[in-house]
Structures are given as C-alpha cells and as structure tokens.
Design a protein around this motif. Structure first.
Motif, PDB file in Angstrom:
ATOM      1  N   LEU A  51       1.793  10.669 -11.032  1.00 45.71           N
ATOM      2  CA  LEU A  51       0.800  11.726 -11.227  1.00 45.71           C
ATOM      3  C   LEU A  51       1.418  13.118 -11.181  1.00 45.71           C
ATOM      4  O   LEU A  51       0.938  14.044 -11.845  1.00 45.71           O
ATOM      5  N   THR A  52       2.484  13.277 -10.423  1.00 47.28           N
ATOM      6  CA  THR A  52       3.131  14.596 -10.343  1.00 47.28           C
ATOM      7  C   THR A  52       4.229  14.763 -11.393  1.00 47.28           C
ATOM      8  O   THR A  52       4.936  15.764 -11.391  1.00 47.28           O
ATOM      9  N   LEU A  53       4.355  13.750 -12.273  1.00 46.82           N
ATOM     10  CA  LEU A  53       5.323  13.771 -13.375  1.00 46.82           C
ATOM     11  C   LEU A  53       6.761  13.644 -12.898  1.00 46.82           C
ATOM     12  O   LEU A  53       7.687  13.919 -13.653  1.00 46.82           O
ATOM     13  N   ASP A  54       6.960  13.233 -11.624  1.00 45.79           N
ATOM     14  CA  ASP A  54       8.307  12.959 -11.154  1.00 45.79           C
ATOM     15  C   ASP A  54       8.875  11.774 -11.928  1.00 45.79           C
ATOM     16  O   ASP A  54      10.076  11.714 -12.221  1.00 45.79           O
TER      17      ASP A  54
ATOM     18  N   SER B 278       0.825  -1.207   0.000  1.00 49.97           N
ATOM     19  CA  SER B 278       0.000   0.000   0.000  1.00 49.97           C
ATOM     20  C   SER B 278       0.856   1.253   0.000  1.00 49.97           C
ATOM     21  O   SER B 278       0.594   2.208  -0.748  1.00 49.97           O
ATOM     22  N   GLN B 279       1.907   1.260   0.814  1.00 45.48           N
ATOM     23  CA  GLN B 279       2.787   2.424   0.884  1.00 45.48           C
ATOM     24  C   GLN B 279       3.530   2.621  -0.432  1.00 45.48           C
ATOM     25  O   GLN B 279       3.665   3.747  -0.929  1.00 45.48           O
ATOM     26  N   LEU B 280       4.009   1.524  -1.007  1.00 46.25           N
ATOM     27  CA  LEU B 280       4.711   1.606  -2.277  1.00 46.25           C
ATOM     28  C   LEU B 280       3.784   2.096  -3.376  1.00 46.25           C
ATOM     29  O   LEU B 280       4.161   2.945  -4.194  1.00 46.25           O
ATOM     30  N   TYR B 281       2.567   1.569  -3.397  1.00 50.41           N
ATOM     31  CA  TYR B 281       1.581   1.998  -4.393  1.00 50.41           C
ATOM     32  C   TYR B 281       1.339   3.498  -4.277  1.00 50.41           C
ATOM     33  O   TYR B 281       1.337   4.218  -5.290  1.00 50.41           O
ATOM     34  N   ASP B 282       1.130   3.997  -3.062  1.00 50.52           N
ATOM     35  CA  ASP B 282       0.868   5.425  -2.863  1.00 50.52           C
ATOM     36  C   ASP B 282       2.045   6.270  -3.345  1.00 50.52           C
ATOM     37  O   ASP B 282       1.861   7.293  -4.020  1.00 50.52           O
ATOM     38  N   ASN B 283       3.262   5.851  -2.998  1.00 51.29           N
ATOM     39  CA  ASN B 283       4.452   6.625  -3.381  1.00 51.29           C
ATOM     40  C   ASN B 283       4.674   6.609  -4.888  1.00 51.29           C
ATOM     41  O   ASN B 283       4.995   7.640  -5.494  1.00 51.29           O
TER      42      ASN B 283
ATOM     43  N   GLU C  85      12.656  -1.510  -6.439  1.00 50.78           N
ATOM     44  CA  GLU C  85      13.052  -2.114  -5.161  1.00 50.78           C
ATOM     45  C   GLU C  85      14.097  -1.245  -4.470  1.00 50.78           C
ATOM     46  O   GLU C  85      14.023  -0.988  -3.267  1.00 50.78           O
ATOM     47  N   GLY C  86      15.087  -0.787  -5.265  1.00 50.57           N
ATOM     48  CA  GLY C  86      16.135   0.047  -4.692  1.00 50.57           C
ATOM     49  C   GLY C  86      15.646   1.437  -4.332  1.00 50.57           C
ATOM     50  O   GLY C  86      15.981   1.973  -3.270  1.00 50.57           O
ATOM     51  N   ARG C  87      14.833   2.016  -5.201  1.00 52.18           N
ATOM     52  CA  ARG C  87      14.374   3.393  -4.995  1.00 52.18           C
ATOM     53  C   ARG C  87      13.469   3.510  -3.775  1.00 52.18           C
ATOM     54  O   ARG C  87      13.567   4.472  -3.007  1.00 52.18           O
ATOM     55  N   PHE C  88      12.579   2.520  -3.592  1.00 56.11           N
ATOM     56  CA  PHE C  88      11.603   2.601  -2.504  1.00 56.11           C
ATOM     57  C   PHE C  88      11.899   1.621  -1.374  1.00 56.11           C
ATOM     58  O   PHE C  88      11.077   1.474  -0.466  1.00 56.11           O
ATOM     59  N   HIS C  89      13.052   0.948  -1.453  1.00 59.61           N
ATOM     60  CA  HIS C  89      13.475   0.020  -0.393  1.00 59.61           C
ATOM     61  C   HIS C  89      12.377  -1.016  -0.119  1.00 59.61           C
ATOM     62  O   HIS C  89      11.961  -1.231   1.023  1.00 59.61           O
ATOM     63  N   ALA C  90      11.921  -1.632  -1.193  1.00 61.05           N
ATOM     64  CA  ALA C  90      10.840  -2.604  -1.098  1.00 61.05           C
ATOM     65  C   ALA C  90      11.292  -3.940  -1.671  1.00 61.05           C
ATOM     66  O   ALA C  90      12.246  -4.018  -2.448  1.00 61.05           O
TER      67      ALA C  90
ATOM     68  N   ALA D 184       2.920  -6.193  -6.965  1.00 62.00           N
ATOM     69  CA  ALA D 184       1.513  -5.936  -6.620  1.00 62.00           C
ATOM     70  C   ALA D 184       1.146  -4.480  -6.886  1.00 62.00           C
ATOM     71  O   ALA D 184       0.066  -4.186  -7.414  1.00 62.00           O
ATOM     72  N   ALA D 185       2.036  -3.556  -6.536  1.00 63.14           N
ATOM     73  CA  ALA D 185       1.770  -2.133  -6.773  1.00 63.14           C
ATOM     74  C   ALA D 185       1.706  -1.833  -8.263  1.00 63.14           C
ATOM     75  O   ALA D 185       0.829  -1.087  -8.723  1.00 63.14           O
TER      76      ALA D 185
END
Length: 246
Positions: A26-29, A15-20, A42-47, A54-55
């Motif tokens: 959506l913000t075009l980052d 859920s946290q990964l999906y939100d991030n 995995e590396g960027r979000f430490h997941a 799933a995300a």
C-alpha cells in the motif's frame, strides 16, 4: 496446552506477515506490477512457507496480489478500476451521508470531528491517508448500514496505493481536510441534500485529479517501477491497455 501454543504461533506469524506485506504494497515499497516469490518473502520477513502462502492468499482476495501458476505479482495500478471505484463511491457515499443525517447522534458527530481535526495537525502523507480513510469510514458508519460501510471500506482499500499520490503535497492534504470539514458541517446541520452533493463532488474531483496526474506522469512513475494499465482514453493517448513497466 502444548497443542494450543503450537497452533497459535503460525496464526500470529501469518497475521504479522500479512500486516507487513500489505503495508509494503500500500505504501508502494513493493511496486505495482512487481513479481514476488514465496522464497523471497520467507527471507525478507523471516517467515516459514505456510504463513507466507496464507498471507498471499489473503492479499489476493483483497485484490492486491495476482496469482498465475507459480508466480505472484503485485496488482498493477488499473485506471479503469480506479474510475469504476469512483462511480461506486459516488453512489454509496452520498447515500451514506443521507443516512448519517437521519441517524447520527450529536456525540457521534463530535467524535468524527475530533478524528478529523486530530489528523489535520500532523502534516505528512501518511496522516493524510489516515485522515481520508478515517473520515470516509466514520461517516459511512454513522449511517448504521454495515453492508454500505463494508463496500466503502473495500473500495478505499483498493484505492489506498493511489491515494499516496493523491495526498502528495501539503496543499492537497489541506484541500482534502477543508472538503471533509464542509461535508461534516452539512451533516451536522441536517442538510442531507447538501451533504450528499458535497460528498459526490469530493469523490468525483479527487478521482479526476488523480487520473489526470497519473496520465501526465505515467512514464516517470513507470520509470520508478510502477506498472500502470488502463484504456487508451484514461491513459491519455493511444498507448495499448496492456502496457506495463519494463
């Protein structure tokens, strides 16, 4: 107890990964058309791998991610899709406004007004996005038909990246607030026809301005890494529909 804790952790991480990840898209980052890898996420979000997949699958169902073979790609900005969504909103939202005139209570209308005015005082693009989404969803919810509300919410989600362009200036955000305010005033006064007409004009005008801006600025936007596709008439020239960012 141990089993519950072990199963809850991946769900929370997903859920946290999906939100991030959704916020970054959506913000075009993370730019439209950008390729993304499971290992990179995995590396960027430490997941770990399972929450990442799933995300991504959830974002694919929302139309924000494309999956081809082993490759994941952020969905390009599609001008034909934008135009089609405007047509959908032009049918659904005026109908929702008519239902709101019939069904909304004075207290509910006061809440919508409070939300609208609260976000006006925060003069930034993110507040402009929230103001637009909150107003359109609040108004749809007043009609009391969840299928209409869900369809409008889905359309707004698919348009959210381009709406960052739409509210790029303070003048554009103020103009949007004024149009929203006029629509709400018509609903409050029981003028169903006027509310529907104002809302249809608002959706059409927003779409026309957005498409015109993208057509005019597409080369600069592509230079910033954004992939933009569409039919030649919407692109504004004879450029092939499949052309994307280099």
């Amino acid at each position: 107890m141990t089993e519950t804790t072990e199963t809850a952790a991946p769900v929370s991480q997903t859920s946290q990964l999906y939100d991030n990840l959704r916020a970054a898209i959506l913000t075009l980052d993370i730019a439209p058309g950008e390729r993304i890898s499971e290992r990179g996420l995995e590396g960027r979000f430490h997941a770990s791998r399972t929450p990442v997949r799933a995300a991504l699958s959830r974002l694919e169902r929302e139309g924000l991610i494309l999956h081809e073979g082993r490759t994941w790609t952020v969905t390009p900005i599609d001008l034909d899709e934008i135009a089609s969504l405007a047509e959908l909103r032009g049918v659904l939202e005026p109908a929702a406004a008519r239902l709101a005139v019939e069904r909304a209570s004075a207290e509910q209308l006061d809440e919508v007004r409070a939300h609208l005015d609260q976000l006006r005082s925060t003069p930034d693009r993110e507040a402009g996005i929230r103001m637009g989404s909150t107003f359109h969803l609040d108004l749809a919810a007043l009609g009391g038909n969840r299928f209409v509300t869900d369809a409008i919410a889905d359309a707004l989600t698919r348009l959210e990246r381009t709406r960052w362009i739409e509210v790029r200036t303070a003048e554009a955000r103020e103009a949007a607030w004024e149009e929203h305010s006029a629509i709400l005033d018509a609903v409050r006064s029981g003028e169903a026809d006027r509310a529907a007409e104002l809302l249809a004009a608002h959706v059409a005008g927003t779409n026309d301005r957005l498409l015109a801006f993208i057509a005019q600025e597409r080369r600069r936007l592509r230079g910033a890494g954004m992939a933009i596709v569409g039919s030649p008439e919407l692109l504004g020239d004879s450029e092939p529909a499949a052309t994307q960012a280099p």
